[in-house]
Scaffold this active site. Structure first.
Site, PDB file in Angstrom:
ATOM      1  N   THR A   1       3.854   2.344   2.692  1.00  0.00           N
ATOM      2  CA  THR A   1       5.504   2.597   2.286  1.00  0.00           C
ATOM      3  C   THR A   1       6.019   3.108   2.820  1.00  0.00           C
ATOM      4  OG1 THR A   1       4.605   1.190   0.558  1.00  0.00           O
ATOM      5  CG2 THR A   1       6.716   3.144   0.272  1.00  0.00           C
ATOM      6  N   SER A   2       5.154   4.813   2.713  1.00  0.00           N
ATOM      7  CA  SER A   2       5.688   6.028   3.569  1.00  0.00           C
ATOM      8  C   SER A   2       5.997   5.604   4.765  1.00  0.00           C
ATOM      9  CB  SER A   2       5.250   6.926   3.771  1.00  0.00           C
ATOM     10  OG  SER A   2       3.930   6.982   4.144  1.00  0.00           O
TER      11      SER A   2
ATOM     12  N   GLY B   1       0.504  -0.991   0.016  1.00  0.00           N
ATOM     13  CA  GLY B   1       0.215  -0.050  -0.225  1.00  0.00           C
ATOM     14  C   GLY B   1       1.040   1.375   0.006  1.00  0.00           C
ATOM     15  N   CYS B   2       0.488   2.172  -0.530  1.00  0.00           N
ATOM     16  CA  CYS B   2       0.969   3.300  -0.510  1.00  0.00           C
ATOM     17  C   CYS B   2       1.550   3.999   0.831  1.00  0.00           C
ATOM     18  CB  CYS B   2       0.381   4.683  -1.558  1.00  0.00           C
ATOM     19  SG  CYS B   2      -1.225   4.612  -0.967  1.00  0.00           S
ATOM     20  N   TYR B   3       0.125   4.232   1.371  1.00  0.00           N
ATOM     21  CA  TYR B   3       0.388   4.845   2.911  1.00  0.00           C
ATOM     22  C   TYR B   3       1.657   3.942   3.251  1.00  0.00           C
ATOM     23  CZ  TYR B   3      -3.063   8.677   2.445  1.00  0.00           C
ATOM     24  OH  TYR B   3      -4.031   9.011   2.439  1.00  0.00           O
TER      25      TYR B   3
END
Lengths: 336, 336, 336, 336
Positions: free
Chosen positions: A154-155, A150-152
């Protein structure tokens, strides 16, 4: 001969971004694109940026013919629908990089609680490599199915996991305050993502209730003796792309210098991680696969800052990076 | 006869916004505007929006003539410079609403530490009403000098102070993660606020080191037995205006329902506070003097959300509201 | 007692803007709001900005009950649907300001060609006052039904009509190149107005084929001996609101100075027209009912520039201004 | 061995974009970067996006040492200053691609009239290849000095020149209405390009008086028997990058179909020109070296639409494309 990649569900933003990256890849090519809703249109009719770049018709997904046209599938379907398709693709011997959340969590129960659907392929859950090559290279190498992160998450995972593993921060007091560009919300017409609704406004949503919160806890928990307790708040931010996560943690005998050392050590062979001394903004990584990481001391806390492009390192760039890892190519092919 | 208001330092965004609001005010009028740099120009040459609305030349500040032209000064000078001017204005018997930070803190030492200048009028520090009528109405009424609150502090104090006072949350574990539009950075040409630097990007700055952090602690501390310990992180957000503060607190036997009760009770006579059940975005309050407050439970924490327009409730609207309070008018005059 | 205004089709951007303006009006109040799709919701659930400002439920439109609740209807329905409703409202003796295009053109045939529907009330076509008080005050005064002008036409007619009337420019060689904010496209979820489609992009649409082109020719033609021949190109511009029209004309023995004289003379009693010497941008008029007009000489042409707020002077502000005219109030009530 | 490219004046947006493209180029590398104002800083301190990508210090320009470090100079200095430097670079035998306007026009007198400075190297004026490989390939091949085209002119010349040459449109009645992203205004802090000045606003500037107007006439005039008479109006548009030119012309026995044929024929070997049937927006070409061209019939006129990325095809992409041409490489190297 190039590795043949097919994009399933090719009309969205991540699909476009994947195609754009693959067009630049020396060893891969896009050989099929599928869409239920826009069947028959050319891919360039849906993504005008691709005019003269890729001349393929959108076809409905037929597993057998797809598997003959493609060595690898980038599966950009919604959760639930994705697992079902992934199962068939694997049975047809197609390698799969799954953009959905269907194989990210290790627990079927947790999945079914958060996603509200019965998992279509529960036996596979917990067996799938999580596609962050910086942390799970061994599992990704030679894998046939990868859960693209997921994008979030990863961060959040990239700054947190090494610190958790090193015992440098407390597990049970972590706040991830994330700000995402609107492309993260997808390309289906909805009131909430109309220009005039999101422009000139910022707002949180799904506070403490976003599906990426259990994903963060699940993955980061693998680096910890005890379960982490992350509170995650995403914000819709008036920009096309980018995620900026501001992360509040409590150090355990670690200062900013030590955090940077841990990051630099963990990511010494990771070409896309940049530990920076300035404070990064999302523009510094826009259009790239980089993760910029910074840390500041603030009273009794440390504030970690991570910036990524949600469509690239947070989705399609990660997928290409995973593709590179599966085939044993240099991680950066097509991505610099 | 109308109350005559003069704007000192009239070329910036807050000054324009103050003029715009005062043009709609039934009992006040703008009678003088000053600027060192643009002396001689008409106010509409600097703010083209004011064409045909206000026909005044920018004059250099001469205290005596200013005090003859104006009953009240809106002083929009930078810190340090402001206190010096405020002192002279008060000696010339002009009422002052000071937009700078010079009289917000109660401690001269704290001021000099954070602002890095010697305070020009230290005797006055700690004697000045803090211009949040919702919380300090008694002090503001009949005051001759008011410290107009900082934009970020407004968005933090209004949700936090009543909860601290009620003992509903812990004092020592408060994180304020704020996102502000670019107008908060002022109108002086700087690389960092060029369109192409801030557009399509979000980034934190001054993490744990912003001057509004001691302001929050100072003001909220007045509602607490013990000192608060707020960690404040502002973010530059790609939009003209608005502040969204996402605030992480630990409840003391209070849930979301109780928080809303406390807010509704505290602000029952405050027409600009809206306790809402949905999650507010900055667009809901843009162009208004409203403060939208919401709360969500998330694990062992509460997440408070406050949205204001940084140029209005965070600056010029507050000033007009204070003006209304000083003169005993309805708080909302010129503001709805 | 205040004049009671009802908003039909109250969920869109122009409806919100009308309500916002009317809330500030000294002699009018909003007494009913209708919506088919969101029936039963409060108006503030649909427009969160209205929380604590207006407490009315969205009701389905029932002509009789509506006409009992309201003296005037602001009808924000789409073309075709609007004329049908307007007819019934007029029969129920309700005054109507019609935001649709149904009564703007003078020719039923032209209407049916451009709008592709049979006109529901053809007898009325050509009998309705066009709601630009600056040019048609006599017709608007005492009217019971007003065709509120199109947003683009307002930005073209106001600069052009006086010049055409004065014979200062040629009729047959006029290019109107307009740039509009995205709110002009309405609030229905559509791919083309998603944030990520329109942000960071500008594009023309409906080149020479937009329905506002015949409206410009029809209205401006009333000021001309011969038919005008306007080529109109609108552009979708990445901003919430505002229309900037750049208009290329050929002078007939007139220069920029003469153009300004004609404008100043024509609009000498029009408080919302500002003939300016600088070049206006849409930000100068954002949130206001102003029309900023400028002219530059360029070779053998004159370039006219008009800036308006598409939601205010281009829609709801014009409606309120028309309301003021109908009731003989000062034109500026609720609008400054 | 790679061709060594140095960037003179490396702190601006076009310089960054050139570096970004060259980092991806198989046969070129950046070996020097110069800046007067930021001497001593690393290039990544000025462009944080380059962290870990390019590790070079900004040096003051010393012609001799620069010429030893570089085979080719990308000269990003302002006009006037550029020609002076270009002269020295050529004397030191360095090939030069000049981003300034100093060698674009063929007439010294015209240059001095429009640019208001004495030309530092007048003998060279009119001898320099104009860097549009699609139209001037023969002159560019083997050239040692290239005048990189202006951004607006590129968007006008590419659609117009072939039509003028084919006699398909009239020379004397051409209007170019262009809309540009803010990056075109450069990276020096100025009031006019602050975020809050340009965001949410569109405005024309330099109507009929922009320096790119004579450049358009000069270059397009080379394809015409008679002088062209272009009226050019640029608009500052709230987006980072992109130019959209809407061009109004009068056909001479040509319709839209014929225009497309001429374009397709002229640009049959030009990989970056796309003649499209839809109406292009700047987002379709953002981040690319493409020129999207479209045409619509509208009454007695044709409306041409051209979209480019001002920083790429309008500046740095063109420079790389010229570099490719000079060295006889495939035009697309580093650009797809």
């Amino acid at each position: 001969m190039k590795v043949r990649v097919g994009i399933i569900g090719a009309t969205g933003y991540t699909a476009y971004e994947a195609i754009r990256l693959l067009l630049r890849h020396p060893h891969a090519e896009v050989t099929a694109v599928t869409s239920r809703q826009d069947e028959g249109l050319s891919i360039a009719a849906v993504h005008p940026q691709l005019t003269s770049r890729l001349d393929l018709p959108l076809q409905p997904l037929d597993i057998d013919s797809f598997a003959q046209q493609c060595d690898v599938a980038f599966c950009c379907l919604p959760h639930g629908a994705s697992a079902e398709t992934v199962k068939q693709l694997r049975q047809a011997n197609c390698k799969v990089i799954d953009f959905s959340a269907d194989f990210r969590l290790t627990s079927v129960a947790e999945y079914e609680t958060w996603y509200g659907v019965k998992h279509p392929w529960p036996e596979q859950v917990g067996q799938v490599a999580y596609g962050l090559p910086e942390l799970f290279a061994d599992q990704i190498k030679d894998a046939d199915l990868i859960a693209n992160p997921g994008c979030y998450p990863t961060s959040a995972i990239m700054p947190l996991a090494p610190l958790i593993q090193a015992g440098a921060i407390h597990c049970e007091d972590i706040i991830v305050d994330s700000k995402s560009g609107v492309s993260g919300a997808g390309r289906s017409p909805k009131l909430g993502t109309l220009y005039c609704e999101t422009n000139e406004s910022i707002a949180p949503y799904a506070i403490g209730a976003h599906r990426h919160q259990p994903e963060m806890n699940d993955i980061i928990g693998r680096f910890s003796g005890s379960k982490t307790n992350i509170l995650f708040t995403p914000h819709l931010t008036p920009m096309d792309r980018g995620i900026l996560s501001t992360i509040y943690v409590r150090p355990q005998a670690a200062d900013a210098k030590r955090v940077r050392e841990i990051w630099r050590q963990t990511y010494r062979d990771s070409p896309f991680v940049r530990v920076v001394d300035h404070i990064p903004g999302t523009k510094h990584v826009a259009g790239t696969n980089f993760v910029d990481l910074a840390v500041k001391e603030a009273g009794d806390r440390l504030v970690l800052v991570a910036a990524i492009d949600n469509l690239i390192k947070g989705a399609s760039g990660a997928a290409v990076q995973n593709l590179n890892c599966i085939f044993g190519w240099d991680q950066t092919l097509g991505l610099l």
